[in-house]
Design an enzyme around this catalytic site. Structure first.
Site, PDB file in Angstrom:
ATOM      1  N   TYR A  55       0.849  -1.196   0.000  1.00 12.43           N
ATOM      2  CA  TYR A  55       0.000   0.000   0.000  1.00 12.43           C
ATOM      3  C   TYR A  55       0.876   1.234   0.000  1.00 12.43           C
ATOM      4  O   TYR A  55       1.832   1.306   0.777  1.00 12.43           O
ATOM      5  CB  TYR A  55      -0.907   0.010   1.235  1.00 12.43           C
ATOM      6  CG  TYR A  55      -2.343  -0.282   0.880  1.00 12.43           C
ATOM      7  CD1 TYR A  55      -3.014   0.537  -0.027  1.00 12.43           C
ATOM      8  CD2 TYR A  55      -3.018  -1.362   1.426  1.00 12.43           C
ATOM      9  CE1 TYR A  55      -4.330   0.269  -0.375  1.00 12.43           C
ATOM     10  CE2 TYR A  55      -4.326  -1.630   1.070  1.00 12.43           C
ATOM     11  CZ  TYR A  55      -4.977  -0.805   0.169  1.00 12.43           C
ATOM     12  OH  TYR A  55      -6.269  -1.059  -0.178  1.00 12.43           O
ATOM     13  N   GLU A  69      -0.434   4.906  -0.417  1.00 16.28           N
ATOM     14  CA  GLU A  69      -1.170   6.158  -0.601  1.00 16.28           C
ATOM     15  C   GLU A  69      -0.218   7.342  -0.487  1.00 16.28           C
ATOM     16  O   GLU A  69       0.638   7.363   0.414  1.00 16.28           O
ATOM     17  CB  GLU A  69      -2.259   6.328   0.466  1.00 16.28           C
ATOM     18  CG  GLU A  69      -3.490   5.499   0.227  1.00 16.28           C
ATOM     19  CD  GLU A  69      -3.455   4.206   0.999  1.00 16.28           C
ATOM     20  OE1 GLU A  69      -2.349   3.705   1.279  1.00 16.28           O
ATOM     21  OE2 GLU A  69      -4.546   3.695   1.324  1.00 16.28           O
ATOM     22  N   ASP A  85      -7.575  12.938 -24.837  1.00 15.40           N
ATOM     23  CA  ASP A  85      -7.564  11.538 -24.406  1.00 15.40           C
ATOM     24  C   ASP A  85      -6.953  10.732 -25.551  1.00 15.40           C
ATOM     25  O   ASP A  85      -7.601  10.504 -26.575  1.00 15.40           O
ATOM     26  CB  ASP A  85      -9.007  11.106 -24.118  1.00 15.40           C
ATOM     27  CG  ASP A  85      -9.117   9.629 -23.777  1.00 15.40           C
ATOM     28  OD1 ASP A  85      -8.122   8.891 -23.947  1.00 15.40           O
ATOM     29  OD2 ASP A  85     -10.207   9.206 -23.352  1.00 15.40           O
ATOM     30  N   THR A  94      -4.627   5.367 -21.447  1.00 18.30           N
ATOM     31  CA  THR A  94      -4.378   4.069 -20.830  1.00 18.30           C
ATOM     32  C   THR A  94      -2.953   3.690 -21.210  1.00 18.30           C
ATOM     33  O   THR A  94      -2.341   4.315 -22.073  1.00 18.30           O
ATOM     34  CB  THR A  94      -5.337   2.995 -21.370  1.00 18.30           C
ATOM     35  OG1 THR A  94      -5.352   3.087 -22.797  1.00 18.30           O
ATOM     36  CG2 THR A  94      -6.749   3.198 -20.852  1.00 18.30           C
ATOM     37  N   LYS A 118      -2.822  -0.054 -24.662  1.00 22.48           N
ATOM     38  CA  LYS A 118      -3.297  -0.209 -26.050  1.00 22.48           C
ATOM     39  C   LYS A 118      -2.086  -0.178 -26.983  1.00 22.48           C
ATOM     40  O   LYS A 118      -1.244  -1.059 -26.890  1.00 22.48           O
ATOM     41  CB  LYS A 118      -4.349   0.854 -26.349  1.00 22.48           C
ATOM     42  CG  LYS A 118      -5.593   0.703 -25.439  1.00 22.48           C
ATOM     43  CD  LYS A 118      -6.713   1.633 -25.823  1.00 22.48           C
ATOM     44  CE  LYS A 118      -7.960   1.370 -24.997  1.00 22.48           C
ATOM     45  NZ  LYS A 118      -8.117   2.271 -23.851  1.00 22.48           N
ATOM     46  N   ARG A 166      -2.315  -3.083 -17.906  1.00 24.41           N
ATOM     47  CA  ARG A 166      -3.559  -2.331 -17.722  1.00 24.41           C
ATOM     48  C   ARG A 166      -3.263  -1.199 -16.758  1.00 24.41           C
ATOM     49  O   ARG A 166      -2.747  -1.428 -15.667  1.00 24.41           O
ATOM     50  CB  ARG A 166      -4.661  -3.201 -17.085  1.00 24.41           C
ATOM     51  CG  ARG A 166      -4.976  -4.513 -17.748  1.00 24.41           C
ATOM     52  CD  ARG A 166      -5.417  -4.373 -19.144  1.00 24.41           C
ATOM     53  NE  ARG A 166      -6.729  -3.811 -19.286  1.00 24.41           N
ATOM     54  CZ  ARG A 166      -7.572  -4.194 -20.253  1.00 24.41           C
ATOM     55  NH1 ARG A 166      -7.256  -5.159 -21.089  1.00 24.41           N
ATOM     56  NH2 ARG A 166      -8.731  -3.608 -20.386  1.00 24.41           N
TER      57      ARG A 166
HETATM   58  N1  DSN Z   1     -12.720  -0.293 -24.243  1.00 28.77           N
HETATM   59  C1  DSN Z   1     -11.840   0.585 -24.990  1.00 28.77           C
HETATM   60  C2  DSN Z   1     -11.951   0.371 -26.439  1.00 28.77           C
HETATM   61  O1  DSN Z   1     -12.158  -0.765 -26.844  1.00 28.77           O
HETATM   62  O2  DSN Z   1     -11.815   1.291 -27.217  1.00 28.77           O
HETATM   63  C3  DSN Z   1     -12.023   2.020 -24.655  1.00 28.77           C
HETATM   64  O3  DSN Z   1     -12.067   2.188 -23.296  1.00 28.77           O
END
Ligand code: DSN
Length: 411
Positions: free
Chosen positions: A51, A53, A197, A223, A226, A232
């Site tokens: 932890y 914080e 974003d 994120t 991707k 993640r």
């Molecule tokens: N779930 C993602 C996507 O497939 O684009 C976006 O958050």
């Protein structure tokens, strides 16, 4: 995974089955990728036990000598990778990162202007079923009905009408380059914050294959899993002037203890993305996406916005083959090609069976596939859609796909 096998054979079997599923199929979900073994090892490390914080040097619990170092590493690498003044590496994922950006800069009820979900935006860009649509006075811009591309003049006009406190740019299903500088001009013109974003394209932005919003946006969220190919997780980049507000929004406002195993794994992914071969990888993602788009067009598929500049292609299945996106993605899945049904701009069908099919090239590129392989994949896509009611034909394609995949091992 010898301990897992003994302790919980059911979960062990599911992990092994998922490994096989990932290896044996062609995975075209545009938001997915295959992380390196190194990222996996950091994700599975003892940092999951801790932890922490607070922030490095200012934590609420003892025992932070390693977490502090790993978070500083992640932060510094993220700042270097994107040329950002400040990075916060604690967001749990993209939706929390967006919530945190709103919390830092807006008041409840403020007007915001984001890309509408049906045109390629994200739920968190002000869509009604999401917190962002409920807590803010959300307005949406679309794409041009004819070109299906962003119409910056129309967005500028809408911004002057709406007078938003924040403009949100970035998308989940937009196949073309986004002009972040133009968005910044529009935001400046109406004295609004600009939030970019870049979750989908963050790997392309990191390697300079897509223009970066970092110099021009107040806040950039993403994120890490991707095109960036990390674990993640989420990341917020911002100007120094917003650093304090962003850090406070992440903790203590909206999150508790950061997931330090994910932060450690993100640090590894940022290091990998700083290597020159990550630029080669990003360039190949785009080359593969373009190759797929060209082959699809050669076979008379109608592509939204006419093609692709990034990692994804959006196919209008109804116009192309008189079939909805859902039955198309189901047939492909039976043939070992995994994608998702997706709305297309001005879609007349509902979100559970929209007109489109979204495909992306991040995972297949990680596995070493290039333009020739994209042509082969499109041939299978075409054949599977044609044979959608023929179980034997779909099973035959699935066998071919599985055999083909043995030449392209997952990391
Ligand atoms: N779930 C993602 C996507 O497939 O684009 C976006 O958050």
């Amino acid at each position: 995974m010898s301990s897992l096998k003994v302790t919980d054979p059911e979960v062990y079997d599911l992990v092994r089955a998922e490994e096989s599923r990932q290896q044996d199929s062609i995975r075209l979900i545009a938001s997915e990728n295959d992380t390196s073994q190194a990222v996996m090892e950091a994700t599975g490390s003892v940092f999951t036990n801790k932890y922490s914080e607070g922030y490095p040097g200012k934590r609420y619990y003892e025992g932070q000598e390693n977490t502090d170092k790993v978070e500083v590493l992640a932060r510094e690498r993220a700042e270097e990778l994107y040329g950002a003044e400040h990075a916060n590496v604690q967001p749990y994922s993209g939706s929390p990162a967006n919530l945190e950006a709103y919390y830092a800069l807006l008041e409840v009820g403020d007007p915001i202007l984001g890309m509408g979900l049906p045109y390629g935006g994200h739920l968190t860009h002000g869509w009604g079923v999401n917190f962002s649509g409920r807590f803010f006075d959300a307005h949406h811009y679309a794409v041009d009905e004819e070109t299906e591309r962003l119409d910056y003049d129309a967005i500028a006009e809408q911004a002057r009408e709406v007078e938003p406190e924040m403009i949100v740019c970035g998308a989940s299903a937009y196949p073309r380059t986004i002009d972040f500088e133009r968005f910044a001009e529009i935001a400046n013109d109406v004295d609004a914050y600009l939030l970019a974003d870049i979750a989908h394209i963050s790997g392309l932005v990191a390697s300079g294959v897509h223009p970066s919003p970092v110099p021009v946006a107040d806040v950039v969220t993403t994120t890490t899993h991707k095109t960036l190919r990390g674990p993640r997780g989420g990341l917020i980049l911002c100007k120094d002037e917003h650093a304090k507000a962003i850090d406070k929004a992440v903790f203590p406002a909206l999150q508790g203890g950061p997931h330090m195993h994910a932060v450690a794994a993100a640090a590894v992914a940022f290091k990998e993305a700083l290597e020159p071969d990550f630029t080669d990888y990003s360039e190949q993602i785009v080359a593969n996406s373009r190759a797929m788009a060209e082959e699809l067009k050669r076979r008379d598929f109608r592509l939204v916005a006419g093609g692709s500049d990034n990692h994804l292609v959006l196919i209008d299945m109804v116009a192309s083959r008189d079939i909805g996106g859902k039955p198309a993605s189901t047939a492909l899945s039976e043939a070992g090609i995994v994608s998702n049904a997706n709305s297309i701009p001005f879609d007349e069908r509902g979100p559970f069976d929209p007109s489109g099919l979204r495909i992306g090239t991040s995972s297949v590129t990680t596995r070493g596939m290039e333009e020739d392989e994209m042509t082969q994949i499109v041939e299978w896509i075409d054949a599977a859609i044609e044979a959608r009611e023929d179980e034997d034909a779909l099973a035959n394609i699935r066998r071919e796909v599985r055999e083909f995949c043995t030449d392209y091992p997952t990391p």
